[in-house]
Write a protein that holds these residues in place. Structure first.
Motif, PDB file in Angstrom:
ATOM      1  N   ALA B  93      -0.709 -14.312 -69.449  1.00 15.56           N
ATOM      2  CA  ALA B  93      -1.507 -14.162 -68.882  1.00 15.56           C
ATOM      3  C   ALA B  93      -0.445 -13.026 -67.673  1.00 15.56           C
ATOM      4  O   ALA B  93      -1.028 -11.936 -67.805  1.00 15.56           O
ATOM      5  CB  ALA B  93      -2.422 -14.825 -68.315  1.00 15.56           C
ATOM      6  N   ARG B  94       0.798 -13.069 -67.281  1.00 19.76           N
ATOM      7  CA  ARG B  94       0.893 -12.083 -66.151  1.00 19.76           C
ATOM      8  C   ARG B  94       2.408 -11.855 -66.753  1.00 19.76           C
ATOM      9  O   ARG B  94       2.621 -10.445 -66.121  1.00 19.76           O
ATOM     10  CB  ARG B  94       1.955 -13.413 -64.878  1.00 19.76           C
ATOM     11  N   LEU B  95       2.679 -11.875 -67.509  1.00 16.29           N
ATOM     12  CA  LEU B  95       3.543 -11.192 -68.183  1.00 16.29           C
ATOM     13  C   LEU B  95       3.948  -9.336 -68.422  1.00 16.29           C
ATOM     14  O   LEU B  95       4.148  -8.237 -68.397  1.00 16.29           O
ATOM     15  CB  LEU B  95       4.903 -11.476 -70.232  1.00 16.29           C
ATOM     16  N   GLU B 100       4.243  -3.812 -67.496  1.00 16.25           N
ATOM     17  CA  GLU B 100       3.844  -2.860 -67.861  1.00 16.25           C
ATOM     18  C   GLU B 100       4.412  -2.309 -66.789  1.00 16.25           C
ATOM     19  O   GLU B 100       5.206  -0.740 -66.477  1.00 16.25           O
ATOM     20  CB  GLU B 100       2.251  -2.838 -67.856  1.00 16.25           C
ATOM     21  N   LEU B 101       4.431  -3.118 -65.328  1.00 15.66           N
ATOM     22  CA  LEU B 101       5.207  -2.565 -63.973  1.00 15.66           C
ATOM     23  C   LEU B 101       6.567  -1.662 -64.267  1.00 15.66           C
ATOM     24  O   LEU B 101       6.928  -0.268 -64.060  1.00 15.66           O
ATOM     25  CB  LEU B 101       5.110  -3.407 -62.776  1.00 15.66           C
ATOM     26  N   THR B 102       7.253  -2.676 -65.319  1.00 13.71           N
ATOM     27  CA  THR B 102       8.883  -2.475 -64.818  1.00 13.71           C
ATOM     28  C   THR B 102       8.461  -1.397 -65.504  1.00 13.71           C
ATOM     29  O   THR B 102      10.299  -0.248 -65.114  1.00 13.71           O
ATOM     30  CB  THR B 102       9.931  -3.247 -65.475  1.00 13.71           C
ATOM     31  N   VAL B 277      10.649  -9.546 -57.858  1.00 16.70           N
ATOM     32  CA  VAL B 277       9.465 -10.201 -57.334  1.00 16.70           C
ATOM     33  C   VAL B 277       9.021 -10.165 -56.142  1.00 16.70           C
ATOM     34  O   VAL B 277       7.943  -9.968 -56.035  1.00 16.70           O
ATOM     35  CB  VAL B 277      10.515 -11.392 -56.947  1.00 16.70           C
ATOM     36  N   LEU B 278       9.685  -9.034 -55.588  1.00 17.51           N
ATOM     37  CA  LEU B 278       9.657  -8.327 -54.021  1.00 17.51           C
ATOM     38  C   LEU B 278       8.501  -7.653 -54.072  1.00 17.51           C
ATOM     39  O   LEU B 278       7.789  -7.451 -53.155  1.00 17.51           O
ATOM     40  CB  LEU B 278      10.834  -8.143 -53.561  1.00 17.51           C
ATOM     41  N   VAL B 279       8.848  -6.833 -54.929  1.00 14.71           N
ATOM     42  CA  VAL B 279       8.058  -5.515 -55.029  1.00 14.71           C
ATOM     43  C   VAL B 279       6.546  -6.167 -55.770  1.00 14.71           C
ATOM     44  O   VAL B 279       5.804  -5.760 -55.309  1.00 14.71           O
ATOM     45  CB  VAL B 279       8.006  -4.816 -56.408  1.00 14.71           C
ATOM     46  N   GLU B 280       6.265  -7.097 -56.529  1.00 12.46           N
ATOM     47  CA  GLU B 280       5.571  -7.607 -56.505  1.00 12.46           C
ATOM     48  C   GLU B 280       4.183  -8.320 -55.176  1.00 12.46           C
ATOM     49  O   GLU B 280       3.138  -8.591 -55.029  1.00 12.46           O
ATOM     50  CB  GLU B 280       5.320  -8.864 -57.924  1.00 12.46           C
ATOM     51  N   LYS B 281       5.237  -9.038 -54.756  1.00 10.41           N
ATOM     52  CA  LYS B 281       4.790  -9.430 -53.167  1.00 10.41           C
ATOM     53  C   LYS B 281       4.224  -8.599 -52.902  1.00 10.41           C
ATOM     54  O   LYS B 281       2.924  -8.747 -51.890  1.00 10.41           O
ATOM     55  CB  LYS B 281       6.233 -10.512 -52.770  1.00 10.41           C
ATOM     56  N   VAL B 282       4.331  -7.598 -52.433  1.00 10.82           N
ATOM     57  CA  VAL B 282       4.583  -6.607 -51.599  1.00 10.82           C
ATOM     58  C   VAL B 282       2.980  -6.148 -52.198  1.00 10.82           C
ATOM     59  O   VAL B 282       2.014  -5.576 -51.555  1.00 10.82           O
ATOM     60  CB  VAL B 282       5.415  -5.011 -50.786  1.00 10.82           C
ATOM     61  N   GLY B 287       2.057 -10.513 -61.214  1.00  9.80           N
ATOM     62  CA  GLY B 287       2.925 -10.496 -62.354  1.00  9.80           C
ATOM     63  C   GLY B 287       3.819 -11.911 -62.203  1.00  9.80           C
ATOM     64  O   GLY B 287       3.871 -13.219 -61.653  1.00  9.80           O
ATOM     65  N   ILE B 288       4.855 -12.066 -63.022  1.00  2.00           N
ATOM     66  CA  ILE B 288       5.369 -13.773 -62.783  1.00  2.00           C
ATOM     67  C   ILE B 288       6.670 -13.757 -62.160  1.00  2.00           C
ATOM     68  O   ILE B 288       6.372 -14.720 -62.122  1.00  2.00           O
ATOM     69  CB  ILE B 288       5.855 -13.479 -64.982  1.00  2.00           C
ATOM     70  N   GLY B 289       6.579 -12.648 -61.619  1.00  2.00           N
ATOM     71  CA  GLY B 289       7.992 -12.385 -60.844  1.00  2.00           C
ATOM     72  C   GLY B 289       7.445 -13.604 -59.176  1.00  2.00           C
ATOM     73  O   GLY B 289       7.444 -14.167 -58.938  1.00  2.00           O
ATOM     74  N   SER B 290       6.008 -12.857 -58.952  1.00  2.00           N
ATOM     75  CA  SER B 290       5.394 -13.031 -57.240  1.00  2.00           C
ATOM     76  C   SER B 290       5.198 -14.938 -57.523  1.00  2.00           C
ATOM     77  O   SER B 290       4.847 -15.609 -57.027  1.00  2.00           O
ATOM     78  CB  SER B 290       4.503 -12.846 -57.098  1.00  2.00           C
ATOM     79  N   PHE B 291       4.631 -14.888 -58.944  1.00  2.00           N
ATOM     80  CA  PHE B 291       4.056 -16.312 -59.834  1.00  2.00           C
ATOM     81  C   PHE B 291       5.508 -17.306 -58.973  1.00  2.00           C
ATOM     82  O   PHE B 291       5.559 -18.111 -58.641  1.00  2.00           O
ATOM     83  CB  PHE B 291       3.975 -16.336 -60.638  1.00  2.00           C
ATOM     84  N   ALA B 292       7.104 -16.900 -59.654  1.00  2.00           N
ATOM     85  CA  ALA B 292       7.497 -17.690 -59.728  1.00  2.00           C
ATOM     86  C   ALA B 292       8.063 -17.722 -58.493  1.00  2.00           C
ATOM     87  O   ALA B 292       8.446 -19.025 -58.066  1.00  2.00           O
ATOM     88  CB  ALA B 292       9.181 -17.456 -60.171  1.00  2.00           C
TER      89      ALA B 292
END
Lengths: 539, 337, 333
Positions: B93-95, B100-102, B277-282, B287-292
């Motif tokens: 679901a998150r990939l 898309e963002l990347t 991951v950091l962008v997703e957090k902000v 996405g999968i980065g923030s999830f991890a």
């Protein structure tokens, strides 16, 4: 004349344009927006069922709004106008009648109450749900036990519509414990159809689905990003809620949450940093409600089993070295109720939390430290929970600085939220700051967890004193038979002893801060401190 | 070609095994105790032990590893304790959100970096060249979370141009029916321009943040590649035969210089996908980065393992794809084991 | 063909922090391995009649004067080193001393960069943090230089099993999402400065190992190595005295290029909450803490450490280019 008409119509057009321009939503969406509440918070639920394994605090909020209990609390109005739950007044939720006997309580259910799938709520459902709460283990079972509700045999179905709860002992916490979040009524027919051998209580199903008779049900849940709840129009537990839909979004960055509120995009947020709340309150564009945690304090704890904190004088020295006022100003921006510096002649009241008489007095601290045999001070570590770094870190940095002035060198240890509980459980941290608050708002309830010699995990200091145990037990016994004089004397006694022995130093009573748009009304403070959607209204 | 590919895939297997083992050990070394965490605030020692047994965490490490590998062989990545969902489903679901963002970030970056690189290469040592170098280096010198925060502050909070940083869509829009998982594409398939615009608006700031960060490698590679192509014989011949400079640069040089740039793009994409991951957090991006990251902080083993494994497989697949593409585009390069 | 290939493997693409790794390392994995072999030992700088040192100095002067940007970066670098060495002695305030009365004050004559939530002077904290951040960067590149450089040289020189093991190790690390690997290491081992350094070094390992391997591999059969071998030197001696000194300059270029990444990595870890312990001043953690204050208007708390961070990384990156120009003018792009 003609020209004037023309101008008039132009103005009207322009005005019309000005009104409609900001509405980027199509009419249907705007309509939806009026009946929808957008809540933003840092984190969301990990489980929709409070009976589940490891359900987190946001999960409690879902349970509270999607399930009914037999009884709940009435509201009272505080002097500042806040609606606050009334600890001593119960109201009927699923029950139509409550009859308290000597060793049992009997409930009659509302006849027309149904679950969200249309099945009527029966006494069998209630029994199954309470059995489940006392059997599944973990937090729900523990919480039931706090009110002496521990065995399925205590819940007796009298007929389809009537259930009796038997008391094991006389405990004044039994009835209040039936009004907390845990003893919620679950649609037993529905959940039983999802049961497997490995999962006899259907926890897997209720983790992902709500199966109650409550005012809302979860229609969408994307873990970690959003929860969408829709109103159950046939709810019988109370007046029909105003909001048709609740959208609850997780926004990890506090700055973004504040921006969303200030720009009017979000309706409610309740976990912003104190500083933001103070500024938003002063700016006056939003409604800010601050209410002290019921039965909760932030404190500095010391492990009394290991030197140097086994020494009373050292503990007192620390209590005189805490920079209380600086903490209030810089860490909390004044948004908390101080629990220090009571006047020397103040009389102890039979209430909790209350202020102690220590104040920042470095000379006295240094002298006590010398008397204790540490004229040069010592080295230790000061730990805090990184999950609440916004408040904990400044507290620890300020404390570290102040302790350094009396010769105590501290290393600050920040512990990730996931590890914090493990570390507390080990009871080896010498010096730390933490918060404890009890759902049931009774002084002896707080003390039995935090100071009693049976050494529960919340007695993080490993404090043990026979005298303390006697006072706590005495207060509990007095309360169950309604002996107010003895009760007051014992409560005064254990509060005094807690301050004299000072294994934990209360700092302040934290506030629950909720920021809302001006058009939002109906906020209620509950012992669990989460939002009750059922009373909220917009416009 | 087929057997070459197979050989390459086989060659990647030892690294994947290495990744599985290292991740397993690393997650077990995390300080948190999931049993205590999930036993709730009031659990007794027995309750914690009981939950530890339910979670299978009381077994010896080697047995746990064995169970993990067996599950893995069945395509079961385990369950996330914090979100309560199967990890494989979460990642599926998150990939797309992360991808898309990347991808958009990469496109933004290319749109700026490739022209910059070409301009710099046509006049090496000039002011343009130095400016290009300074701008791209400055971009990569900014911590991404800092760039993201500043962009949100300026464009959302101060100016109000960008929508609220609330993830992939404004709350009052519903996601288009899933076909690819990319909202931009799905909304077009569903012929829903309103949702397309809404999704694009949400994407702009985070994509820009990523784009700024990835300017440097793309611009530099373009410049380097253009320089070498511009000094090559066929360009000299083209110039000597009197073709206009524009034609030479765009038709002759640029097309030939693109090959190494494509390689870089693939790598930048793979890197950014794991590193955003950091962008997703902000931007509260689901996405999968923030999830991890959240899972790692909570000592939630399964998502971390699943995430790392997914990324490793993607990495290998992407490398392979680039090899194949490269072989197709440039017949001089052959796949050799 | 070779010109394209060489450019593809050019570590210049690497300027961008870890992106570098992705780009230049893969060039090695993905593509036929010729780029490295086309490389010949670094040519001595021009001006043949001068002594070695004088030649080097004059070359440095030449590079600096030719490229103002590099000169500027060198000046910045000096400033950073000065701040790291003398900063703590020069700052106007104790970077750890709180003053809650003066909390959250905007920049002024007393507090050039303003004060933070606890009333600490941000200017002093930013300057003092230089030593720690610079230290983390230097320590991590030195560590990875030792780990990756030696492993790579051994792999390239001895080949066979050594090569295979080092190669596998590098492959495995590369297959990880690097920032998450760094997070995992720090989370598992505990968030101390040593572990941040270690994590950053491990994450950079493949880059160094590959570059060193390629360089050592070329030199294995080089004339001067053959000569040393024929004159009876042991393999170990050859590695230590013939190969290593020749690989060294190339690795120095890598080191200056990855210094910036080391700082960004540490800052990212701090943002997630895995950075150094409070109240230590460190740029990343200051930005992370200040971030919460941006929306409420106290922009200076995050901005100044953010700028310091950016300037330092910027400087290291430009410097990396400059160092390469000096050590290895052929790879200039």
């Amino acid at each position: 004349m003609k020209r004037r008409d023309f101008l008039k119509s132009m103005t009207a057009l322009a005005a019309g344009g000005a009104v409609s321009a900001p509405a980027v939503f199509s009419p249907a969406r705007a309509q939806g927006r009026q009946e929808t509440l957008l809540i933003v918070s840092e984190s969301g639920p990990n489980n929709l069922d409070i009976h589940g394994i490891g359900t987190n605090v946001p999960g409690y909020e879902v349970s509270w709004n999607c399930y009914d209990r037999l009884i709940s609390h009435e509201m009272k109005t505080l002097p500042n106008g806040t609606q606050y739950y009334d600890r001593d007044k119960f109201k009927l939720e699923l029950a139509d009648d409550m009859n308290i006997g000597d060793m049992s309580v009997t409930f009659k259910l509302k006849k027309n109450a149904t679950f969200q799938d249309g099945k009527p709520v029966t006494a069998k459902d209630v029994k199954w749900s309470l059995d489940r709460a006392v059997t599944v283990g973990g937090f729900p079972t523990f919480q039931m036990g706090a009110g002496s509700l521990t065995k399925p045999e205590q819940f007796v179905v009298l007929d389809d519509n009537t259930i009796r709860v038997d008391f094991l002992t006389k405990d004044r916490l039994t009835i209040p414990d039936l009004a907390v979040i845990v003893p919620c009524v679950v649609n037993s027919e529905l959940v039983k159809s999802k049961v497997t051998d490995k999962d006899p209580w259907g926890l897997e199903y209720t983790k992902l689905n709500t199966a109650g008779s409550g005012a809302y049900r979860v229609t969408t849940w994307n873990a970690g990003s959003e929860v969408i709840l829709e109103r159950f129009d046939n709810w019988k537990g109370g007046p029909l809620p105003k909001m048709r839909r609740i959208i609850w979004r997780m926004v990890p960055s506090a700055g973004n949450r504040r921006a969303l509120l200030e720009r009017g995009d979000a309706d409610i947020s309740y976990d912003l940093p104190n500083k933001d709340f103070v500024e938003l309150r002063d700016a006056g564009k939003l409604n800010i409600v601050s209410t002290p945690y019921s039965n909760g304090i932030q404190y500095i704890g010391m492990n009394v089993k290991t030197p140097p904190f086994d020494n009373l004088k050292v503990r007192q020295a620390i209590a005189y070295a805490i920079p209380y006022q600086k903490i209030m100003d810089a860490a909390l921006f004044g948004l908390a109720k101080p629990l220090y510096g009571a006047p020397a002649d103040a009389k102890t009241e039979p209430v909790w939390p209350e202020a102690h008489k220590y104040n920042t007095d470095l000379a006295k601290a240094k002298q006590l430290l010398a008397e204790a045999g540490y004229p040069e001070g010592f080295e230790t570590t000061l730990s805090f929970d990184l999950g609440f770094a916004g408040v904990n870190e400044p507290i620890c940095v300020l404390t570290q600085e102040s302790l350094a002035q009396i010769g105590i060198k501290t290393t600050i240890n920040k512990i990730p939220g996931a590890t914090w509980r493990t570390e507390l459980n080990k009871k080896v941290m010498p010096l730390y700051t933490n918060v404890f608050s009890g759902w049931l708002d009774y002084p002896e309830y707080f003390f039995i967890w935090c100071y009693h010699g049976k050494n529960s995990i919340f007695n993080t200091m490993s404090y043990q004193s026979p005298e303390m145990d006697k006072l706590i037990d005495g207060a509990g016994a007095a309360a169950s038979v309604g002996d107010k004089a003895t009760y007051d004397k014992d409560v005064d006694g254990f509060v005094d002893l807690a301050f004299a022995d000072i294994p934990r130093i209360p700092l302040y009573q934290p506030y629950v801060n909720v920021a809302m748009q001006k058009n939002i009304s109906g906020y209620q403070y509950w012992f669990h401190r989460r939002l009750d959607y059922r009373a909220l209204a917009k416009g | 070609m087929g057997s070459m590919l197979l050989k390459r895939v086989l060659a990647a297997i030892p690294s994947l095994i290495g990744v599985v083992i290292v991740t397993f050990l690393l997650t077990r070394a995390l300080p948190g105790d999931p049993a205590a965490y999930f036993a709730g605030p009031a659990a007794t020692k027995e309750a914690i032990e009981q939950i530890r047994a339910t979670l299978g965490l009381d077994q010896p490490l080697i047995i746990q590893f064995f169970h993990y590998v067996v599950d893995l062989a069945h395509g079961d990545l385990g369950k996330s304790l914090t979100t309560g969902q199967p990890v494989a489903e979460e990642i599926r679901a998150r990939l797309p959100a992360s991808a898309e963002l990347t991808l958009l970030g990469l496109i933004v970056s290319m749109a700026i970096a490739i022209p910059l690189g070409i301009m710099a290469a046509t006049k090496p040592g000039s002011i343009i060249d130095h400016t290009c170098r300074i701008v791209t280096t400055a971009g990569v010198s900014l911590p991404v979370f800092f760039t993201g925060l500043i962009l949100v502050y300026v464009f959302y909070y101060l100016l109000g141009w960008a929508p609220a940083p609330l993830g992939r869509l404004d709350v009052f829009y519903s996601a288009p029916p899933t076909v690819t998982g990319f909202y931009l594409i799905d909304s077009l398939i569903a012929r829903d321009p309103e949702t397309f615009v809404a999704a694009l608006k949400q994407l702009i700031l985070p994509a820009l943040t990523l784009g700024i960060f990835s300017l440097a490698p793309i611009a530099r590679m373009t410049r380097a590649s253009m320089l070498s192509v511009l000094s090559s014989d066929f360009v000299r011949t083209a110039r000597a035969s009197g073709l206009a400079p524009y034609t030479v640069i765009v038709t002759y040089a640029f097309r030939n210089a693109m090959l190494p740039v494509i390689t870089t793009l693939g790598m930048v994409f793979s890197f950014l996908l794991g590193a955003n991951v950091l962008v997703e957090k902000v931007f509260a991006w689901p996405g999968i980065g923030s999830f991890a990251v959240e899972a790692l902080i909570a000592s939630d083993f399964a998502p971390v393992q699943g995430f790392v494994l997914t990324m490793a497989i993607l990495y290998v697949a992407l490398n392979l794809l680039i090899d194949v593409l490269y072989g197709l585009i440039d017949p001089r390069v052959r796949l050799e084991a | 063909m070779s010109s394209i290939a060489t450019d593809r493997a050019d570590p210049d693409a690497a300027i961008g922090a870890a992106l570098v790794q992705a780009a230049s390392v893969t060039a090695d994995t993905v593509l036929p391995p010729e780029p490295a072999t086309t490389f010949t030992p670094p040519p001595r700088p021009t001006a043949p009649r001068q002594s070695g040192l004088a030649a080097t100095l004059s070359h440095i002067r030449y590079v600096l004067s030719e490229n103002l940007v590099t000169g500027f970066a060198f000046a910045l670098f000096l400033l950073i080193v000065l701040a790291a060495v003398f900063g703590p002695a020069l700052v106007p305030y104790d970077p750890l001393a709180s003053d809650t009365v003066a909390a959250l004050k905007p920049p002024s004559a007393q507090h050039w960069f303003g004060t933070d939530q606890l009333g600490r002077d941000i200017f002093s904290r930013v300057v003092v943090a230089t030593r720690l951040d610079f230290g983390i960067a230097v320590a991590s590149v030195v560590l990875v230089f030792l780990m990756g450089g030696l492993a790579g040289v051994a792999a390239g020189f001895y080949g066979g099993w050594t090569d295979r093991i080092v190669g596998r190790l590098a492959d495995t690390i590369m297959a990880f999402p690097l920032f998450v690997l760094a997070m995992g290491i720090v989370a598992a081992l505990g968030n101390t400065v040593q572990n941040i350094v270690l994590a950053t070094a491990i994450v950079n390992f493949p880059l160094y190992a590959r570059v060193a391997r390629a360089e050592a591999n070329v030199r294995r059969e080089a004339g001067f190595v053959e000569a040393a071998r024929l004159s009876g030197n042991s393999e170990f001696r050859i590695v230590s005295f013939q190969v290593l000194p020749n690989v060294f300059p190339i690795l120095v270029v890598q080191m200056s290029l990855t210094m910036g990444y080391a700082i960004l990595n540490a800052a990212g870890l701090s943002f997630i909450g895995l950075g150094v312990r409070p109240p230590t001043a460190e740029w990343g953690i200051m930005v992370a803490e200040g971030a919460a204050f941006i929306v409420s208007g106290e922009w200076w708390i995050a901005l100044f450490p953010g700028l310091a961070l950016m300037i330092a990384v910027f400087c290291f990156n430009l410097l990396g280019d400059g160092v390469r120009d000096i050590v290895d003018p052929r790879r200039r792009t």
